[in-house]
Design an enzyme around this catalytic site. Sequence first.
Site, short mmCIF file in Angstrom:
data_model
loop_
_atom_site.label_atom_id
_atom_site.label_comp_id
_atom_site.label_asym_id
_atom_site.label_seq_id
_atom_site.Cartn_x
_atom_site.Cartn_y
_atom_site.Cartn_z
CG ASP A 9 -1.96 -1.24 0.91
OD1 ASP A 9 -1.97 -1.85 0.11
OD2 ASP A 9 -2.80 -1.28 2.36
CG ASP A 130 -12.71 -2.09 -0.99
OD1 ASP A 130 -12.10 -3.24 -1.02
OD2 ASP A 130 -12.04 -1.28 -1.76
#
Length: 266
Positions: A9, A130
């Site tokens: 990330d 998500d």
Amino acid sequence: MLLVIPAIDIRGGRCVRLYQGSYERETVYFDDPVKMACLWRVQNARVLHVVDLDAARGQGHNREVIGAICRTVDIPIQVGGGVRTLEDIEALLQVGVYRVVLGTAAVREPELVSEAIARYGCSRVVVGIDARDGEVRVQGWTEGTGVDAVELALDMERRGVRRFVYTDISRDGTLEGPNVEMYRTLGLHLKKARITASGGVSGYRDLMRLQELEPYRVDSVIIGRALYENRFPCQQFWCWHDKENVDLTRFSTAPLKREIKLPTAE
């Protein structure tokens, strides 16, 4: 066999992890994401999952860094975060990304998903779902949608999607274990697409639980914090404990990019 995919990330050019998607609860693990990619490659990673956290929130992007990762390692890179137009997809593919993950766009512009698959194929375009408590969230997980995760998946499958990256936000970065029941539920509804699990993996036992979900179309898992915090015994035999001194040019014996066929729905 469950494919383990390390996560990178990126925020502000650095390799970080968030707790339950909160940008206020960030841990910086490595200043150089390219070196991080090399380290995972040395440890025999076959695929990497990169998330551009800045792009996800509409605060710029890290495409130069992502391009550098693609040029440096010889395995496929999949990228999500802020991919919301055909131009975004094209830009990432041009810098060497193997496949892109559409999240917010799948909810707000579903026709874009159909067009992207028609143009680039289902192996190059996947959908990231998500969700928190079964509700899909967008804009870097900051906004609720009222959309049910399973209903979104079924609509996307009808549009030609053959791969979902499903992240349980409440588990992400917590090391509390994956949401096995949700993956089982989703897998029971799908007919063609397969699932990459994401969120909550704390160690080897969680991988064994996910391995049992193969009949429910789960064939891979993205792992972040557990790998970064050395939660797997096998890492003691690798180089994580001495990562500053490891030779990052000495890749492992994993197949090269041209030899790898990523998991598909078939």
